[in-house]
Design a protein around this motif. Structure first.
Motif, PDB file in Angstrom:
ATOM      1  N   PRO A 111      61.375 -18.041  -4.277  1.00 18.71           N
ATOM      2  CA  PRO A 111      61.043 -16.821  -5.031  1.00 18.71           C
ATOM      3  C   PRO A 111      59.735 -17.006  -5.802  1.00 18.71           C
ATOM      4  O   PRO A 111      59.323 -18.137  -6.057  1.00 18.71           O
ATOM      5  CB  PRO A 111      62.225 -16.667  -5.984  1.00 18.71           C
ATOM      6  N   PRO A 112      59.086 -15.903  -6.174  1.00 17.71           N
ATOM      7  CA  PRO A 112      57.829 -16.006  -6.925  1.00 17.71           C
ATOM      8  C   PRO A 112      57.997 -16.730  -8.263  1.00 17.71           C
ATOM      9  O   PRO A 112      57.105 -17.410  -8.719  1.00 17.71           O
ATOM     10  CB  PRO A 112      57.391 -14.559  -7.139  1.00 17.71           C
ATOM     11  N   VAL A 113      59.157 -16.569  -8.888  1.00 18.00           N
ATOM     12  CA  VAL A 113      59.471 -17.263 -10.136  1.00 18.00           C
ATOM     13  C   VAL A 113      60.632 -18.208  -9.814  1.00 18.00           C
ATOM     14  O   VAL A 113      61.640 -17.782  -9.247  1.00 18.00           O
ATOM     15  CB  VAL A 113      59.895 -16.265 -11.239  1.00 18.00           C
ATOM     16  N   GLU A 114      60.483 -19.478 -10.162  1.00 17.04           N
ATOM     17  CA  GLU A 114      61.525 -20.449  -9.825  1.00 17.04           C
ATOM     18  C   GLU A 114      62.883 -19.974 -10.310  1.00 17.04           C
ATOM     19  O   GLU A 114      63.020 -19.412 -11.394  1.00 17.04           O
ATOM     20  CB  GLU A 114      61.197 -21.810 -10.437  1.00 17.04           C
ATOM     21  N   SER A 115      63.874 -20.216  -9.462  1.00 16.38           N
ATOM     22  CA  SER A 115      65.243 -19.820  -9.777  1.00 16.38           C
ATOM     23  C   SER A 115      66.152 -21.025  -9.549  1.00 16.38           C
ATOM     24  O   SER A 115      65.716 -22.037  -9.010  1.00 16.38           O
ATOM     25  CB  SER A 115      65.673 -18.667  -8.862  1.00 16.38           C
ATOM     26  N   PRO A 116      67.415 -20.907  -9.906  1.00 13.64           N
ATOM     27  CA  PRO A 116      68.349 -22.001  -9.637  1.00 13.64           C
ATOM     28  C   PRO A 116      68.500 -22.286  -8.138  1.00 13.64           C
ATOM     29  O   PRO A 116      68.958 -23.345  -7.752  1.00 13.64           O
ATOM     30  CB  PRO A 116      69.672 -21.499 -10.217  1.00 13.64           C
ATOM     31  N   LEU A 117      68.096 -21.332  -7.297  1.00 13.53           N
ATOM     32  CA  LEU A 117      68.231 -21.497  -5.852  1.00 13.53           C
ATOM     33  C   LEU A 117      66.950 -21.979  -5.178  1.00 13.53           C
ATOM     34  O   LEU A 117      66.931 -22.184  -3.971  1.00 13.53           O
ATOM     35  CB  LEU A 117      68.682 -20.182  -5.225  1.00 13.53           C
ATOM     36  N   SER A 118      65.896 -22.173  -5.911  1.00  9.09           N
ATOM     37  CA  SER A 118      64.627 -22.634  -5.334  1.00  9.09           C
ATOM     38  C   SER A 118      64.843 -23.950  -4.604  1.00  9.09           C
ATOM     39  O   SER A 118      65.398 -24.896  -5.156  1.00  9.09           O
ATOM     40  CB  SER A 118      63.577 -22.831  -6.429  1.00  9.09           C
ATOM     41  N   GLY A 119      64.454 -23.964  -3.343  1.00 11.16           N
ATOM     42  CA  GLY A 119      64.533 -25.178  -2.543  1.00 11.16           C
ATOM     43  C   GLY A 119      65.876 -25.480  -1.914  1.00 11.16           C
ATOM     44  O   GLY A 119      66.016 -26.493  -1.231  1.00 11.16           O
ATOM     45  N   ILE A 120      66.869 -24.621  -2.101  1.00 12.55           N
ATOM     46  CA  ILE A 120      68.183 -24.881  -1.509  1.00 12.55           C
ATOM     47  C   ILE A 120      68.037 -24.903   0.021  1.00 12.55           C
ATOM     48  O   ILE A 120      67.346 -24.057   0.598  1.00 12.55           O
ATOM     49  CB  ILE A 120      69.221 -23.825  -1.967  1.00 12.55           C
ATOM     50  N   PRO A 121      68.641 -25.871   0.702  1.00 15.12           N
ATOM     51  CA  PRO A 121      68.555 -25.902   2.166  1.00 15.12           C
ATOM     52  C   PRO A 121      69.193 -24.659   2.794  1.00 15.12           C
ATOM     53  O   PRO A 121      70.204 -24.149   2.299  1.00 15.12           O
ATOM     54  CB  PRO A 121      69.339 -27.162   2.548  1.00 15.12           C
ATOM     55  N   ILE A 122      68.595 -24.199   3.878  1.00 19.02           N
ATOM     56  CA  ILE A 122      69.093 -22.993   4.569  1.00 19.02           C
ATOM     57  C   ILE A 122      70.563 -23.150   4.947  1.00 19.02           C
ATOM     58  O   ILE A 122      71.347 -22.207   4.797  1.00 19.02           O
ATOM     59  CB  ILE A 122      68.246 -22.695   5.834  1.00 19.02           C
ATOM     60  N   SER A 123      70.957 -24.324   5.431  1.00 20.12           N
ATOM     61  CA  SER A 123      72.355 -24.502   5.853  1.00 20.12           C
ATOM     62  C   SER A 123      73.317 -24.312   4.673  1.00 20.12           C
ATOM     63  O   SER A 123      74.380 -23.722   4.829  1.00 20.12           O
ATOM     64  CB  SER A 123      72.557 -25.868   6.499  1.00 20.12           C
ATOM     65  N   LEU A 124      72.950 -24.788   3.497  1.00 22.54           N
ATOM     66  CA  LEU A 124      73.789 -24.607   2.313  1.00 22.54           C
ATOM     67  C   LEU A 124      73.754 -23.145   1.859  1.00 22.54           C
ATOM     68  O   LEU A 124      74.781 -22.580   1.463  1.00 22.54           O
ATOM     69  CB  LEU A 124      73.331 -25.546   1.195  1.00 22.54           C
ATOM     70  N   LEU A 125      72.592 -22.523   1.935  1.00 23.07           N
ATOM     71  CA  LEU A 125      72.476 -21.101   1.607  1.00 23.07           C
ATOM     72  C   LEU A 125      73.385 -20.271   2.517  1.00 23.07           C
ATOM     73  O   LEU A 125      74.091 -19.373   2.049  1.00 23.07           O
ATOM     74  CB  LEU A 125      71.021 -20.637   1.737  1.00 23.07           C
ATOM     75  N   LYS A 126      73.393 -20.584   3.812  1.00 26.35           N
ATOM     76  CA  LYS A 126      74.250 -19.845   4.753  1.00 26.35           C
ATOM     77  C   LYS A 126      75.729 -20.014   4.416  1.00 26.35           C
ATOM     78  O   LYS A 126      76.505 -19.069   4.529  1.00 26.35           O
ATOM     79  CB  LYS A 126      73.978 -20.293   6.192  1.00 26.35           C
ATOM     80  N   LYS A 127      76.127 -21.216   3.996  1.00 24.27           N
ATOM     81  CA  LYS A 127      77.528 -21.422   3.606  1.00 24.27           C
ATOM     82  C   LYS A 127      77.860 -20.568   2.384  1.00 24.27           C
ATOM     83  O   LYS A 127      78.925 -19.957   2.323  1.00 24.27           O
ATOM     84  CB  LYS A 127      77.786 -22.901   3.298  1.00 24.27           C
ATOM     85  N   ALA A 128      76.955 -20.524   1.421  1.00 25.60           N
ATOM     86  CA  ALA A 128      77.176 -19.708   0.225  1.00 25.60           C
ATOM     87  C   ALA A 128      77.274 -18.228   0.600  1.00 25.60           C
ATOM     88  O   ALA A 128      78.156 -17.517   0.110  1.00 25.60           O
ATOM     89  CB  ALA A 128      76.055 -19.942  -0.785  1.00 25.60           C
ATOM     90  N   ILE A 129      76.377 -17.777   1.465  1.00 27.23           N
ATOM     91  CA  ILE A 129      76.407 -16.377   1.904  1.00 27.23           C
ATOM     92  C   ILE A 129      77.697 -16.085   2.660  1.00 27.23           C
ATOM     93  O   ILE A 129      78.275 -15.002   2.525  1.00 27.23           O
ATOM     94  CB  ILE A 129      75.155 -16.042   2.745  1.00 27.23           C
ATOM     95  N   GLY A 130      78.172 -17.068   3.415  1.00 26.02           N
ATOM     96  CA  GLY A 130      79.453 -16.913   4.118  1.00 26.02           C
ATOM     97  C   GLY A 130      80.600 -16.619   3.152  1.00 26.02           C
ATOM     98  O   GLY A 130      81.441 -15.756   3.406  1.00 26.02           O
ATOM     99  N   TYR A 131      80.644 -17.333   2.042  1.00 23.55           N
ATOM    100  CA  TYR A 131      81.671 -17.076   1.022  1.00 23.55           C
ATOM    101  C   TYR A 131      81.543 -15.654   0.492  1.00 23.55           C
ATOM    102  O   TYR A 131      82.537 -14.942   0.344  1.00 23.55           O
ATOM    103  CB  TYR A 131      81.540 -18.054  -0.149  1.00 23.55           C
TER     104      TYR A 131
END
Length: 191
Positions: free
Chosen positions: A146-166
């Motif tokens: 994101p343009p402004v750093e967030s708690p999710l900055s740099g999270i691996p795509i595979s982990l992001l997909k698992k979170a989105i799955g939930y």
């Protein structure tokens, strides 16, 4: 050398066990090894959270100068965690859902769950809601860079997909194909 805590250059406070030479060797007694693996697991999880590290590789124990050196080595007592011991600890962590092999079907690299995928799902949903983007479609890139750093900055795509799955299973997100890959739409969902 007396056992005592030690603060690393990154500001992480190592527990006193980190100065105990047997901590770096696999123990022949299964009960002792289980206790050592549990202590290493807690240390790895805490350090990963402190440094915001997501991936641990067996190679991190084999080479110096990496992100994990502060905990995998202790120059004060001339010890380092051997690769085979790290591989055993990673196996223990994956069996307790504290990590997941990434990619699957190998045992030399793992995603470290200093937050579980369902905790990341809540973090993701809160962040999207706080930025006023519920109902809009976001690309994975917009989430991890994101343009402004967030708690999710740099999270691996595979982990992001698992979170989105939930979130998808809870009716709070929907995966959508977009022109340059995958995206996701977030909803308020059930409270």
């Amino acid at each position: 050398m007396a056992l005592r805590t030690y603060e690393t250059p990154s500001g992480f406070k190592l527990p006193s066990i980190h100065s105990f030479p047997p901590f770096y060797t696999q123990q022949p007694n299964p009960s002792s090894q289980s206790a050592v693996a549990e202590q290493w697991s807690r240390l790895i999880l805490a350090y990963a959270r402190h440094r915001k590290l997501f991936v641990l590789r067996v190679e991190d124990a084999e080479t110096s100068g990496g992100d994990w050196d502060e905990i995998l080595r202790n120059e004060r007592i001339n010890r380092r965690l051997p690769p085979a011991h790290l591989e055993s600890i990673m196996a223990s962590m994956t069996s307790r859902n504290q990590a997941a092999y990434e990619p699957a079907k190998q045992t030399r690299a793992a995603l470290i769950y200093w937050r579980t995928p369902d905790e990341w799902a809540e973090e993701l949903h809160q962040w999207v809601a706080s930025t006023g983007q519920l109902g809009t479609i976001m690309t994975f890139y917009e989430i991890i860079e994101p343009p402004v750093e967030s708690p999710l900055s740099g999270i691996p795509i595979s982990l992001l997909k698992k979170a989105i799955g939930y979130l998808s299973r809870a009716g709070r997100a929907q995966l959508i194909g977009v022109a340059d890959g995958e995206g996701v739409r977030f909803f308020q969902g059930p409270s």
